[in-house]
Design a protein around this motif. Structure first.
Motif, PDB file in Angstrom:
ATOM      1  N   ASP A 157      18.431 111.153  52.128  1.00 34.85           N
ATOM      2  CA  ASP A 157      17.858 110.875  53.439  1.00 34.85           C
ATOM      3  C   ASP A 157      16.686 109.902  53.344  1.00 34.85           C
ATOM      4  OD1 ASP A 157      19.687 112.597  54.577  1.00 34.85           O
ATOM      5  OD2 ASP A 157      18.286 114.280  54.736  1.00 34.85           O
ATOM      6  N   HIS A 158      15.888 110.045  52.278  1.00 37.24           N
ATOM      7  CA  HIS A 158      14.663 109.250  52.149  1.00 37.24           C
ATOM      8  C   HIS A 158      14.938 107.856  51.598  1.00 37.24           C
ATOM      9  CE1 HIS A 158      10.279 108.897  51.979  1.00 37.24           C
ATOM     10  NE2 HIS A 158      10.397 108.384  50.769  1.00 37.24           N
ATOM     11  N   PHE A 159      15.787 107.769  50.584  1.00 32.47           N
ATOM     12  CA  PHE A 159      16.028 106.501  49.882  1.00 32.47           C
ATOM     13  C   PHE A 159      17.377 105.864  50.210  1.00 32.47           C
ATOM     14  CE2 PHE A 159      13.118 107.522  46.011  1.00 32.47           C
ATOM     15  CZ  PHE A 159      12.041 106.917  46.631  1.00 32.47           C
ATOM     16  N   GLY A 160      18.351 106.661  50.633  1.00 34.29           N
ATOM     17  CA  GLY A 160      19.706 106.157  50.770  1.00 34.29           C
ATOM     18  C   GLY A 160      20.448 106.270  49.461  1.00 34.29           C
ATOM     19  N   GLN A 161      19.940 105.580  48.440  1.00 34.92           N
ATOM     20  CA  GLN A 161      20.505 105.655  47.093  1.00 34.92           C
ATOM     21  C   GLN A 161      19.377 105.804  46.075  1.00 34.92           C
ATOM     22  OE1 GLN A 161      23.150 102.018  47.301  1.00 34.92           O
ATOM     23  NE2 GLN A 161      24.641 103.489  46.509  1.00 34.92           N
ATOM     24  N   LEU A 162      19.762 106.122  44.845  1.00 40.44           N
ATOM     25  CA  LEU A 162      18.779 106.401  43.796  1.00 40.44           C
ATOM     26  C   LEU A 162      19.120 105.599  42.552  1.00 40.44           C
ATOM     27  CD1 LEU A 162      16.312 108.304  43.203  1.00 40.44           C
ATOM     28  CD2 LEU A 162      17.958 109.844  42.098  1.00 40.44           C
ATOM     29  N   ASP A 163      18.109 104.903  42.012  1.00 36.75           N
ATOM     30  CA  ASP A 163      18.300 104.091  40.810  1.00 36.75           C
ATOM     31  C   ASP A 163      17.920 104.818  39.532  1.00 36.75           C
ATOM     32  OD1 ASP A 163      18.800 101.336  42.156  1.00 36.75           O
ATOM     33  OD2 ASP A 163      16.934 102.034  43.086  1.00 36.75           O
ATOM     34  N   ILE A 164      16.921 105.714  39.633  1.00 43.34           N
ATOM     35  CA  ILE A 164      16.353 106.351  38.444  1.00 43.34           C
ATOM     36  C   ILE A 164      16.094 107.820  38.726  1.00 43.34           C
ATOM     37  CG2 ILE A 164      14.353 106.428  36.880  1.00 43.34           C
ATOM     38  CD1 ILE A 164      13.849 103.445  37.729  1.00 43.34           C
ATOM     39  N   ALA A 165      16.445 108.676  37.776  1.00 45.42           N
ATOM     40  CA  ALA A 165      16.043 110.088  37.833  1.00 45.42           C
ATOM     41  C   ALA A 165      15.425 110.462  36.497  1.00 45.42           C
ATOM     42  CB  ALA A 165      17.234 110.990  38.135  1.00 45.42           C
ATOM     43  N   PHE A 166      14.197 110.961  36.534  1.00 44.09           N
ATOM     44  CA  PHE A 166      13.556 111.519  35.339  1.00 44.09           C
ATOM     45  C   PHE A 166      13.512 113.027  35.536  1.00 44.09           C
ATOM     46  CE2 PHE A 166       9.289 112.270  33.033  1.00 44.09           C
ATOM     47  CZ  PHE A 166       9.945 112.583  31.842  1.00 44.09           C
ATOM     48  N   LEU A 167      14.387 113.737  34.815  1.00 36.24           N
ATOM     49  CA  LEU A 167      14.499 115.187  34.955  1.00 36.24           C
ATOM     50  C   LEU A 167      13.538 115.830  33.966  1.00 36.24           C
ATOM     51  CD1 LEU A 167      18.331 115.586  35.542  1.00 36.24           C
ATOM     52  CD2 LEU A 167      16.497 114.970  37.121  1.00 36.24           C
ATOM     53  N   ASN A 168      12.381 116.156  34.476  1.00 37.09           N
ATOM     54  CA  ASN A 168      11.232 116.559  33.658  1.00 37.09           C
ATOM     55  C   ASN A 168      10.822 118.006  33.890  1.00 37.09           C
ATOM     56  OD1 ASN A 168       8.549 116.054  32.205  1.00 37.09           O
ATOM     57  ND2 ASN A 168       7.842 116.484  34.279  1.00 37.09           N
ATOM     58  N   ALA A 169      11.220 118.608  35.017  1.00 30.70           N
ATOM     59  CA  ALA A 169      10.802 119.980  35.316  1.00 30.70           C
ATOM     60  C   ALA A 169      11.297 120.928  34.228  1.00 30.70           C
ATOM     61  CB  ALA A 169      11.348 120.412  36.675  1.00 30.70           C
ATOM     62  N   GLY A 170      10.441 121.842  33.817  1.00 24.95           N
ATOM     63  CA  GLY A 170      10.848 122.789  32.784  1.00 24.95           C
ATOM     64  C   GLY A 170       9.773 123.835  32.543  1.00 24.95           C
ATOM     65  N   VAL A 171      10.156 124.880  31.828  1.00 22.88           N
ATOM     66  CA  VAL A 171       9.210 125.912  31.414  1.00 22.88           C
ATOM     67  C   VAL A 171       9.268 126.045  29.898  1.00 22.88           C
ATOM     68  CG1 VAL A 171       9.249 127.207  33.564  1.00 22.88           C
ATOM     69  CG2 VAL A 171      10.933 127.730  31.798  1.00 22.88           C
ATOM     70  N   SER A 172       8.141 126.397  29.335  1.00 22.08           N
ATOM     71  CA  SER A 172       8.036 126.561  27.878  1.00 22.08           C
ATOM     72  C   SER A 172       7.481 127.946  27.596  1.00 22.08           C
ATOM     73  CB  SER A 172       7.109 125.484  27.301  1.00 22.08           C
ATOM     74  OG  SER A 172       6.961 125.633  25.912  1.00 22.08           O
ATOM     75  N   VAL A 173       8.359 128.838  27.172  1.00 21.44           N
ATOM     76  CA  VAL A 173       7.965 130.226  26.904  1.00 21.44           C
ATOM     77  C   VAL A 173       8.170 130.500  25.421  1.00 21.44           C
ATOM     78  CG1 VAL A 173       8.372 132.647  27.452  1.00 21.44           C
ATOM     79  CG2 VAL A 173       8.638 130.908  29.236  1.00 21.44           C
ATOM     80  N   TRP A 174       7.105 130.864  24.732  1.00 19.10           N
ATOM     81  CA  TRP A 174       7.158 131.117  23.290  1.00 19.10           C
ATOM     82  C   TRP A 174       6.755 132.571  23.045  1.00 19.10           C
ATOM     83  CZ3 TRP A 174       6.838 127.011  19.220  1.00 19.10           C
ATOM     84  CH2 TRP A 174       7.205 125.751  19.725  1.00 19.10           C
ATOM     85  N   VAL A 175       7.710 133.405  22.750  1.00 16.25           N
ATOM     86  CA  VAL A 175       7.424 134.799  22.424  1.00 16.25           C
ATOM     87  C   VAL A 175       8.365 135.247  21.314  1.00 16.25           C
ATOM     88  CG1 VAL A 175       6.566 135.420  24.736  1.00 16.25           C
ATOM     89  CG2 VAL A 175       8.998 135.647  24.220  1.00 16.25           C
ATOM     90  N   PRO A 176       8.002 136.293  20.563  1.00 14.82           N
ATOM     91  CA  PRO A 176       8.890 136.792  19.526  1.00 14.82           C
ATOM     92  C   PRO A 176      10.220 137.265  20.110  1.00 14.82           C
ATOM     93  CG  PRO A 176       6.702 137.751  19.313  1.00 14.82           C
ATOM     94  CD  PRO A 176       6.735 137.048  20.626  1.00 14.82           C
ATOM     95  N   MET A 177      11.257 137.237  19.302  1.00 15.46           N
ATOM     96  CA  MET A 177      12.590 137.595  19.770  1.00 15.46           C
ATOM     97  C   MET A 177      12.618 138.992  20.384  1.00 15.46           C
ATOM     98  SD  MET A 177      16.169 137.646  17.666  1.00 15.46           S
ATOM     99  CE  MET A 177      17.720 137.861  18.559  1.00 15.46           C
ATOM    100  N   GLU A 178      11.871 139.934  19.801  1.00 15.63           N
ATOM    101  CA  GLU A 178      11.932 141.314  20.278  1.00 15.63           C
ATOM    102  C   GLU A 178      11.318 141.490  21.670  1.00 15.63           C
ATOM    103  OE1 GLU A 178       8.487 141.190  17.194  1.00 15.63           O
ATOM    104  OE2 GLU A 178      10.480 140.303  17.484  1.00 15.63           O
ATOM    105  N   ASP A 179      10.561 140.498  22.139  1.00 15.74           N
ATOM    106  CA  ASP A 179       9.915 140.605  23.442  1.00 15.74           C
ATOM    107  C   ASP A 179      10.722 139.983  24.582  1.00 15.74           C
ATOM    108  OD1 ASP A 179       7.828 141.904  22.243  1.00 15.74           O
ATOM    109  OD2 ASP A 179       6.523 140.144  22.137  1.00 15.74           O
TER     110      ASP A 179
END
Length: 250
Positions: free
Chosen positions: A76-98
């Motif tokens: 709706d905003h652009f009509g078409q898209l030339d570039i997508a940077f897919l950057n959203a993410g989460v970084s969770v570091w915990v021991p396997m048992e948790d």
């Protein structure tokens, strides 16, 4: 320079850290930009920092319906898209048992499922040619303790740079990945590392980086600009590692 002059770009997770810096550099290179986020405070800050010409959208990367709605907003905003940077993410570091099943599912939903279905929803919107850049991580290659699920999500996401390039090349869509090493971002706050241990964590991480320092969001953003621009038109299904030599040590 104006390497992205006239390009229409989407940056997910674009309200802080690497995403926000990439938005600034895209704008400086002449692009029009939409950024997404989920935190009301950073959404508001991004609107102030990036200015009124940038559309700042709240969108949960874990929600397929939200990603599909985002694709409609982009169209709706652009009509078409030339570039997508897919950057959203989460970084969770915990021991396997948790780890719990809900935590596991959430990490894969944010880091893999949501971006995948966003790309699917954007297929009718992409121009020919178009560039997609995936923000992965050197942890797809490095066997760091406590990173088992996070690293697995990034390995899955990284592989898409190759598989989706093969599948989408006939549409003119090339997919590449940028894989940062340790970067100075608001990572500690997200990981919940107590202040008392931060100095030791810093020291431990720095000992693994031959360059002797953390990277900066600006340095990663410069790599994204290259992959997004026509300068990299013969770069397809590749990974650009930006890590101060961290992966030299395995």
């Amino acid at each position: 320079m104006s390497r992205l002059e006239g390009k229409r770009a989407l940056i997910t997770g674009g309200t802080s850290g690497i995403g926000l810096e990439t938005a600034k550099q895209f704008l400086a290179e002449g692009a029009r930009v939409i950024v997404t986020g989920v935190n009301p405070a950073t959404l508001a800050e991004a609107r102030t920092v990036l200015g009124g010409e940038v559309l700042v959208v709240g969108a949960d990367s874990a929600s397929v319906s939200a990603q599909q709605a985002l694709a409609r907003t982009v169209q709706d905003h652009f009509g078409q898209l030339d570039i997508a940077f897919l950057n959203a993410g989460v970084s969770v570091w915990v021991p396997m048992e948790d780890w719990t099943e809900d935590m596991f599912d959430r990490s894969f939903a944010v880091n893999v499922k949501g971006p995948y279905f966003l790309m699917q929803a954007l297929l009718p919107v992409f121009t020919n040619p178009a560039s997609v850049v995936l923000n992965t991580s050197i942890n797809a290659h490095v066997g760091a303790a406590r990173s088992s699920v996070y690293a697995a999500t990034k390995a899955a996401f990284l592989n898409m740079a190759k598989t989706l390039s093969s599948e989408l090349l006939d549409r003119g869509i090339r997919v590449n990945a940028v894989s940062p090493g340790p970067v100075e971002t608001p990572l500690y706050d997200k990981l919940g590392i107590p202040d008392a241990y931060r100095a030791q964590v810093n020291q431990d991480i720095l000992a693994t980086i031959p360059a002797g320092r953390f990277g900066t969001p600006e340095e990663v953003a410069k790599a994204v600009v290259y992959l997004a621009s026509d300068e990299s038109c013969w770069t397809i299904g590749s990974e650009l590692t930006v890590d101060g030599g961290r992966t030299l040590n395995g």
